[in-house]
Write a protein that holds these residues in place. Structure first.
Motif, PDB file in Angstrom:
ATOM      1  N   LEU A 130      -2.153   1.301   3.796  1.00 14.27           N
ATOM      2  CA  LEU A 130      -2.508   0.114   3.021  1.00 14.27           C
ATOM      3  C   LEU A 130      -3.870   0.227   2.336  1.00 14.27           C
ATOM      4  O   LEU A 130      -4.060  -0.324   1.244  1.00 14.27           O
ATOM      5  N   ARG A 131      -4.807   0.927   2.949  1.00 18.11           N
ATOM      6  CA  ARG A 131      -6.188   0.933   2.430  1.00 18.11           C
ATOM      7  C   ARG A 131      -6.318   1.450   1.001  1.00 18.11           C
ATOM      8  O   ARG A 131      -7.046   0.851   0.195  1.00 18.11           O
TER       9      ARG A 131
ATOM     10  N   GLU B 270      -7.460  -5.025   7.695  1.00 18.83           N
ATOM     11  CA  GLU B 270      -8.177  -5.092   8.967  1.00 18.83           C
ATOM     12  C   GLU B 270      -7.280  -4.671  10.126  1.00 18.83           C
ATOM     13  O   GLU B 270      -6.063  -4.863  10.076  1.00 18.83           O
ATOM     14  N   LEU B 271      -7.908  -4.109  11.145  1.00 23.89           N
ATOM     15  CA  LEU B 271      -7.246  -3.839  12.423  1.00 23.89           C
ATOM     16  C   LEU B 271      -7.795  -4.857  13.408  1.00 23.89           C
ATOM     17  O   LEU B 271      -8.970  -4.803  13.791  1.00 23.89           O
ATOM     18  N   VAL B 272      -6.952  -5.805  13.810  1.00 28.10           N
ATOM     19  CA  VAL B 272      -7.388  -6.933  14.622  1.00 28.10           C
ATOM     20  C   VAL B 272      -7.170  -6.627  16.101  1.00 28.10           C
ATOM     21  O   VAL B 272      -6.038  -6.358  16.530  1.00 28.10           O
TER      22      VAL B 272
ATOM     23  N   VAL C 205      -2.340  -4.986  12.404  1.00 27.35           N
ATOM     24  CA  VAL C 205      -2.824  -4.722  11.055  1.00 27.35           C
ATOM     25  C   VAL C 205      -2.577  -5.951  10.183  1.00 27.35           C
ATOM     26  O   VAL C 205      -1.451  -6.447  10.110  1.00 27.35           O
ATOM     27  N   THR C 206      -3.639  -6.447   9.568  1.00 29.93           N
ATOM     28  CA  THR C 206      -3.496  -7.518   8.576  1.00 29.93           C
ATOM     29  C   THR C 206      -4.004  -6.984   7.242  1.00 29.93           C
ATOM     30  O   THR C 206      -4.903  -6.145   7.196  1.00 29.93           O
ATOM     31  N   ALA C 207      -3.426  -7.490   6.180  1.00 33.00           N
ATOM     32  CA  ALA C 207      -3.845  -7.069   4.843  1.00 33.00           C
ATOM     33  C   ALA C 207      -3.614  -8.207   3.867  1.00 33.00           C
ATOM     34  O   ALA C 207      -2.727  -9.045   4.072  1.00 33.00           O
TER      35      ALA C 207
END
Length: 494
Positions: A69-70, A77-79, A98-100
């Motif tokens: 995703l990056r 983010e990795l929460v 993983v949130t995006a």
């Protein structure tokens, strides 16, 4: 304005939209091999969430999702969602979620796509024809553990967003992702994360999309309901240790005999649940539902052949689908403590634990089901006048989920399916349980749709799981089209 010019303007607008979709389709078709290789890389990670020894692989899987995703920009983010306590009292880190986020235009709808990248256990010796962690293409089918459940659908959503970006097309809606690594073992830690981020990450989300399900037949489908799951342990304990049946058989009241006896009172041979109050809580099948089920594409003979039986519980389509989706059922899964290895062993087990579940439907409450089952089994057990001890425990109490098929989300889904596949979708329910759908509904109060791309014969959780290349690629096109359809939902329809 000259009204004679208006049709021409509308034609130009229509042509632009059609051209954009055509360009997206061309891009997706030209990147098929790249998409297959991405799936190959993901399937190669043994992200089995049930095996503590595979936890490093699961952590690596979540990092791989973030790395995918990056490069697309946005906010990834990795929460950290905490730790998991093991049966021995030790703790182990849960895989990060993983949130995006791509786009934050307040004038656009915001959709949140949920998926998971953990898998069920798989070994070649279980009966796989190929290495379950080496994606293998056989006649257009991509075989590998997690290929359909749920790695390919997650990748298809990412590739859908990526296609818009690659062609410098503005996303028609803002897109968020929530991708976890513990779904197959109960989504540990995710409920708390959703609750904690209800007023932040989820505050501007309008709709939630889940693609962790499959079609019923070769016709594409939209899913609007799932059953819940109440999972029980029934433990019967007798002697202080296992006994030799030749020495002690006939002198003790055996726990296994008691356990088999009470299990036999849960359900009749015809499938009728015998626990008082369970069937009475279920809403009767309406005429509208009957009509919906009648119109669904489903072949009983193919279904029988697929699972390898010569007789089903019900002999017509509507009855079978209704009992698969919107009626509860009891299933007995196994007995812990019983001898099950090859060979013979003349043992009387001192303690045995039956494991069974009740798939529950709307109008059923897990807390009430727990009481009904516990009270009933203790009543049945008491009638046996056994000196053994019974303990009943409910270890899972997942609620069912049901959506409104008249919601604009489903109208948009129908339009997207029609555009990509040139057919109208079946509107179906799932007999299984996807607890996160109900969590999203209860916590965020957002509208949810389940949009599957997996095939009816993908073999989820089974040997030789696969997704067809056709479903994977056309599913990516479906997601591209769906984002556009959602963008056209009027704000008043939210």
């Amino acid at each position: 304005m000259d009204f004679l010019v208006l049709p021409a303007i509308l034609l130009v607008i229509s042509t632009v939209h059609a051209f954009q979709y055509t360009e997206l389709v061309r891009y997706i078709d030209s990147h098929q091999e790249e998409y297959v290789e991405a799936l190959r890389d993901w399937v190669a990670i043994e992200s089995d969430s049930s095996n503590m020894l595979k936890r490093p692989d699961l952590h690596r899987m979540m990092e791989m999702v973030a790395q995918k995703l990056r490069p697309m920009g946005g906010n990834v983010e990795l929460v950290d969602i905490g730790e998991q306590e093991l049966p021995n009292g030790q703790t182990i880190a849960l895989p990060k979620v993983v949130t995006a986020q791509f786009g934050n235009d307040p004038n656009k709808h915001t959709v949140c796509v949920y998926g998971h990248v953990d898998v069920q256990p798989a070994k070649l010796e279980d009966g796989w024809a190929t290495d379950p962690y080496n994606l293998t293409d056989i006649k257009g089918n991509l075989y590998g553990r997690g290929a359909s459940d749920n790695k390919a659908p997650v990748l298809a959503w990412i590739h859908a967003v990526e296609a818009y970006q690659a062609l410098n097309m503005e996303l028609p809606v803002n897109v968020k992702f929530v991708i976890e690594g513990m779904e197959e073992t109960g989504s540990n830690g995710l409920d708390a994360m959703i609750l904690a981020q209800r007023d932040t990450f989820f505050s501007d989300v309008d709709y939630i999309i889940i693609s962790d399900c499959g079609w019923l037949s070769r016709r594409p489908a939209l899913t609007y309901g799932t059953r819940g799951n109440c999972y029980f342990y029934a433990e019967v304990e007798g002697p202080k240790q296992d006994l030799h049946s030749g020495v002690y058989g006939g002198t003790v009241i055996e726990p296994m005999t008691d356990l088999i006896g009470i299990l036999d009172t849960l359900i009749s041979p015809s499938g009728k649940i015998l626990i008082p109050g369970i069937r009475e809580a279920v809403a009767p099948l309406s005429d509208e539902e009957w009509k919906m089920y009648q119109d669904i594409q489903f072949d009983l003979d193919n279904y029988k052949n697929k699972i390898g039986v010569n007789q089903l519980m019900y002999s017509n389509k509507v009855d079978l689908l209704a009992h698969m989706w919107r009626y509860p059922t009891v299933s007995i899964h196994g007995i812990e403590g019983a001898f099950s290895d090859p060979g013979t062993k003349t043992v009387i087990p001192a303690k045995v634990i039956a494991k069974f579940s009740i798939r529950q439907v709307p109008n059923m409450d897990p807390a009430l089901v727990k009481k009904q089952v516990t009270d009933y089994l203790h009543l049945v057990f008491a009638k046996r006048k056994s000196p053994n001890k019974l303990k009943v425990t409910m270890v899972i109490g997942a609620k069912p989920w049901l959506a409104d098929t008249q919601h604009p989300l489903y109208e948009a889904g129908k339009a997207a399916v029609k555009r990509v596949f040139d057919v109208d979708p079946d509107l179906i329910r799932e007999g299984g349980t996807i607890p996160i759908a109900r969590t999203f509904q209860d916590v965020t109060r957002k509208s949810i749709i389940m949009m599957p791309i997996g095939g009816f014969d993908d073999g989820l959780h089974s040997q030789n799981e696969k997704i067809s290349r056709y479903n994977y690629i056309e599913g990516t096109k479906l997601f591209v089209a769906y984002l556009n359809e959602v963008s056209q939902i009027k704000k008043s329809g939210v």
